[in-house]
Design a protein around this motif. Structure first.
Motif, short mmCIF file in Angstrom:
data_model
loop_
_atom_site.label_atom_id
_atom_site.label_comp_id
_atom_site.label_asym_id
_atom_site.label_seq_id
_atom_site.Cartn_x
_atom_site.Cartn_y
_atom_site.Cartn_z
N LEU A 232 34.77 49.46 54.50
CA LEU A 232 35.51 49.54 53.64
C LEU A 232 36.35 48.58 53.12
O LEU A 232 36.91 48.33 52.35
N GLY A 233 36.66 47.25 53.72
CA GLY A 233 38.02 46.80 53.32
C GLY A 233 37.16 45.59 52.36
O GLY A 233 38.28 44.80 51.52
N THR A 234 36.69 45.29 52.81
CA THR A 234 35.57 44.46 52.00
C THR A 234 35.40 44.91 50.30
O THR A 234 35.54 44.11 49.83
N GLY A 235 34.86 46.30 50.40
CA GLY A 235 34.74 46.48 49.35
C GLY A 235 33.32 45.95 48.67
O GLY A 235 32.03 45.35 49.98
N PRO A 236 32.63 46.68 47.73
CA PRO A 236 31.00 46.17 47.69
C PRO A 236 31.27 44.56 46.74
O PRO A 236 31.65 44.15 46.03
N SER A 237 30.01 44.55 47.14
CA SER A 237 29.84 43.11 45.98
C SER A 237 29.76 42.89 45.12
O SER A 237 29.56 43.73 44.07
N PRO A 238 30.42 42.05 44.43
CA PRO A 238 30.85 41.62 42.85
C PRO A 238 30.08 41.53 42.40
O PRO A 238 29.68 40.82 41.10
N LEU A 239 28.78 40.34 42.70
CA LEU A 239 27.40 39.80 42.20
C LEU A 239 26.24 40.50 41.76
O LEU A 239 26.50 41.62 42.52
N THR A 240 25.89 39.97 41.03
CA THR A 240 24.86 41.09 40.45
C THR A 240 23.51 40.25 41.07
O THR A 240 23.52 39.27 41.74
N ASP A 241 22.11 41.81 41.01
CA ASP A 241 21.61 40.70 41.34
C ASP A 241 20.90 39.45 40.82
O ASP A 241 19.64 38.72 41.97
N SER B 284 20.62 25.49 32.36
CA SER B 284 21.66 26.20 31.64
C SER B 284 22.05 28.09 31.78
O SER B 284 22.94 28.11 32.50
N THR B 285 21.00 28.64 32.20
CA THR B 285 21.28 29.61 32.72
C THR B 285 21.23 29.95 34.01
O THR B 285 22.60 30.30 35.10
N VAL B 286 20.55 28.57 35.17
CA VAL B 286 20.89 28.66 36.08
C VAL B 286 22.48 28.41 36.19
O VAL B 286 23.22 29.18 37.48
N ARG B 287 23.07 27.88 35.49
CA ARG B 287 24.36 27.10 35.80
C ARG B 287 25.27 27.75 35.08
O ARG B 287 26.46 28.10 36.18
N ASN B 288 24.94 29.12 34.25
CA ASN B 288 25.64 30.31 34.52
C ASN B 288 26.41 31.18 35.42
O ASN B 288 27.11 31.07 35.65
N TYR B 289 25.06 31.42 35.65
CA TYR B 289 25.01 32.32 36.87
C TYR B 289 25.68 31.90 38.39
O TYR B 289 26.31 32.10 38.97
N LEU B 290 25.50 30.66 38.42
CA LEU B 290 26.71 30.19 39.42
C LEU B 290 27.85 30.23 39.26
O LEU B 290 28.63 30.28 39.85
N SER B 291 28.34 29.45 38.47
CA SER B 291 29.79 30.01 36.81
C SER B 291 30.41 30.78 37.86
O SER B 291 31.82 31.12 38.18
N SER B 292 29.41 31.94 36.74
CA SER B 292 29.87 33.86 37.41
C SER B 292 30.23 33.57 38.65
O SER B 292 30.84 34.82 39.32
N ALA B 293 28.98 33.50 39.81
CA ALA B 293 29.28 33.28 40.93
C ALA B 293 30.86 33.59 41.94
O ALA B 293 31.41 33.35 41.91
N ILE B 294 30.46 31.98 41.17
CA ILE B 294 32.20 30.90 41.96
C ILE B 294 33.24 31.77 41.21
O ILE B 294 34.02 31.62 42.29
N GLY B 295 33.74 32.04 40.42
CA GLY B 295 34.83 32.64 39.41
C GLY B 295 34.24 34.26 40.35
O GLY B 295 35.46 34.44 40.83
N LYS B 296 33.66 35.20 40.47
CA LYS B 296 33.58 36.31 41.28
C LYS B 296 34.08 36.04 42.40
O LYS B 296 34.59 37.30 43.36
N THR B 297 33.11 35.05 43.25
CA THR B 297 34.14 34.36 44.81
C THR B 297 35.36 33.82 45.30
O THR B 297 36.25 34.31 46.20
N GLY B 298 36.21 33.46 43.70
CA GLY B 298 37.41 33.00 44.19
C GLY B 298 37.10 31.44 44.03
O GLY B 298 37.45 31.37 45.39
N THR B 299 35.57 31.04 44.60
CA THR B 299 35.59 29.78 45.54
C THR B 299 35.78 28.76 43.98
O THR B 299 35.52 29.17 43.64
N ARG B 300 35.55 26.98 45.27
CA ARG B 300 35.56 26.22 44.43
C ARG B 300 34.41 25.61 43.71
O ARG B 300 34.44 25.21 43.19
N ASN B 301 33.39 26.29 44.65
CA ASN B 301 32.48 25.70 43.92
C ASN B 301 31.26 26.47 44.64
O ASN B 301 30.85 27.30 45.58
#
Length: 201
Positions: free
Chosen positions: A134-143, A170-187
């Motif tokens: 309940l504290g963590t919330g759902p995953s922000p990541l798409t499948d 380029s699609t892989v880079r986009n998905y990775l960039s999005s995942a990094i942004g959603k998790t608030g991490t650096r890489n």
């Protein structure tokens, strides 16, 4: 008798669980498997009332197997028993149709009771894990973000990931960039570590 299928890749743990459940007058362990790919065929052959699944097994994991059982053998109640008490795993297990989720360091006497309860249609969830979920919330990541981040977790290159998942680089880079942004991490390594810790991968 409550017919139980045990799916656990560690032989000693599987044997101990079978022994403990076998001591109950109303429970019979009708099958034991150590590989995720064996679960559905074994369940279709033995028709258990409850399938007790580990999350991380060779072949298909417990979460994917739970979804398979819901589709192929809907009368079989699924109870996840795992070392990995991660909030994201709990959410994914419930989405896959599991009726219960217990961690292996819980009291042993709770296991037989949980088997009986899920068979009655109740939900059985480790209380501490439920609070954490309940504290963590759902995953922000798409499948797809989860697929790409999971493929990146072992340090694979962009081109390796693209080839493995049949995507452009380029699609892989986009998905990775999005995942990094959603998790608030650096890489991507930090993103994969956080996602794994929360049970999103």
């Amino acid at each position: 008798m409550i017919r139980v299928l045990l799916a656990e890749d560690q032989g000693m743990m599987r044997g101990a669980l079978a022994l403990l459940l076998g001591l109950e007058e109303d429970i019979e362990v009708v099958a034991q498997v150590g590989h995720g790919d064996e679960v559905v065929d074994t369940a279709l052959r033995t028709r258990p009332d409850v399938a007790l699944l580990d999350i991380e097994m060779p072949g298909r994991g417990g979460l994917e197997t739970a979804a398979d059982l819901r589709e192929r053998l809907p009368d079989c109640a699924v109870l996840i028993l795992t070392t990995f008490g991660r909030p994201g795993y709990l959410r994914r297990a419930m989405e896959a149709g599991a009726r219960g989720f217990l961690v292996k360091d819980g009291p042993v006497e709770d296991l037989a009771g949980a088997v009986r309860r899920v068979l009655r249609g109740e939900r059985v969830i480790d209380p501490a894990l439920a609070a954490a979920a309940l504290g963590t919330g759902p995953s922000p990541l798409t499948d797809r973000e989860r697929d790409v981040l999971g493929a990146a977790a072992d340090g694979s290159t962009i081109s390796d990931i693209a080839a493995r998942l049949h995507l452009s680089e380029s699609t892989v880079r986009n998905y990775l960039s999005s995942a990094i942004g959603k998790t608030g991490t650096r890489n991507r390594i930090e993103a994969a570590r956080l996602a794994r810790h929360n049970g999103w991968l």
